[in-house]
Design an enzyme around this catalytic site. Structure first.
Site, PDB file in Angstrom:
ATOM      1  N   ALA A  53       7.449   2.658   0.222  1.00 18.66           N
ATOM      2  CA  ALA A  53       8.018   1.307   0.263  1.00 18.66           C
ATOM      3  C   ALA A  53       8.469   0.885  -1.136  1.00 18.66           C
ATOM      4  O   ALA A  53       9.496   0.216  -1.287  1.00 18.66           O
ATOM      5  CB  ALA A  53       7.007   0.324   0.836  1.00 18.66           C
ATOM      6  N   ILE A  83       0.814  -1.210   0.000  1.00 17.22           N
ATOM      7  CA  ILE A  83       0.000   0.000   0.000  1.00 17.22           C
ATOM      8  C   ILE A  83       0.853   1.268   0.000  1.00 17.22           C
ATOM      9  O   ILE A  83       0.369   2.357  -0.328  1.00 17.22           O
ATOM     10  CB  ILE A  83      -0.957  -0.013   1.215  1.00 17.22           C
ATOM     11  N   SER A  84       2.136   1.135   0.331  1.00 14.74           N
ATOM     12  CA  SER A  84       3.004   2.308   0.520  1.00 14.74           C
ATOM     13  C   SER A  84       3.839   2.618  -0.711  1.00 14.74           C
ATOM     14  O   SER A  84       4.660   1.798  -1.143  1.00 14.74           O
ATOM     15  CB  SER A  84       3.937   2.052   1.720  1.00 14.74           C
ATOM     16  N   HIS A  85       3.664   3.843  -1.237  1.00 19.09           N
ATOM     17  CA  HIS A  85       4.500   4.262  -2.374  1.00 19.09           C
ATOM     18  C   HIS A  85       5.954   4.474  -1.942  1.00 19.09           C
ATOM     19  O   HIS A  85       6.878   4.214  -2.707  1.00 19.09           O
ATOM     20  CB  HIS A  85       3.958   5.529  -3.041  1.00 19.09           C
TER      21      HIS A  85
END
Length: 227
Positions: free
Chosen positions: A19, A15-17
């Site tokens: 990341a 879900i994390s850009h």
């Protein structure tokens, strides 16, 4: 747990850009320092719940700032970044796929394909049919993998990963944990902390020793917001 000095633990949620940006740099950092990269899928929402936080996308002003911040970094670093199909999206199925039992190389390739699908190609990775295509393109049997991702062991592995990450002090993604020696681990959080993790592993941590800053650990709040 997460205390092997020979490993670089990378806690992530698709879900994390940020990341995704970190994923593009972390393998090279691990190689440079002679560490085995150990990706640890965790549920970001579980971390938020454990620590009583809101996600960045739930704070409109912060979300708007983060869009420009991530786009700026991606452009500067030459990392492909496309608008996601939706955001936030439900990351459970791709995270459970990343928890399935496969050899290390296969696992790294799958995680890379899933990250790329979400953030370089804007594909709806929360949907089984989109993931079926990603798996097929990766050269694996999509039915077998999707079936395993829906199994109790894969679900339990993700839950245990998240609980163990919370116990290790992880509060957000991406997070990296490295150990100079067993029992002496250091946690780094966010893409921008990769620089400081690199210095730490080189033995050039600007912080010096914790003992030098012991007074900071004695500071206590004199005011708190009501909850």
């Amino acid at each position: 747990m997460f205390d092997d000095p020979g490993r670089l633990y990378f806690f992530f949620d698709f879900i994390s850009h940020n990341a995704w940006l970190a994923w593009n740099r972390i393998p090279e950092l691990a190689r440079r320092h002679g560490l085995a990269l150990e990706p640890v899928p965790v549920l970001f929402a579980g971390l938020l719940n454990a620590h009583g936080q809101k996600g960045p996308a739930e704070v409109p002003a912060k979300n708007q700032w983060m869009i420009w911040n991530v786009l700026r970094k991606a452009r500067q670093l030459g990392i492909p970044l496309a608008p996601p199909h939706s955001h936030p999206f439900n990351p459970l199925l791709p995270l459970r796929l990343a928890c399935c039992g496969q050899d290390a190389d296969q696992r790294l390739k799958l995680i890379d394909a899933l990250f790329r699908a979400a953030w370089a190609e804007g594909r709806p990775v929360s949907e089984a049919e989109a993931l079926r295509s990603v798996l097929a393109e990766s050269g694996v049997d999509a039915d077998t993998w999707l079936s395993e991702a829906a199994s109790a062991p894969a679900k339990d592995r993700l839950r245990r990963n998240t609980e163990a990450a919370v116990a290790a002090g992880v509060f957000g993604v991406p997070a990296m944990r490295v150990c100079k020696a067993p029992g002496h681990a250091e946690l780094f959080w966010g893409f921008d902390d990769l620089e400081y993790m690199d210095l730490f592993l080189q033995g050039r941590d600007p912080l010096g020793t914790r003992e030098e800053h012991a007074a900071w650990l004695q500071v206590r709040p004199s005011a708190q917001r009501p909850r």
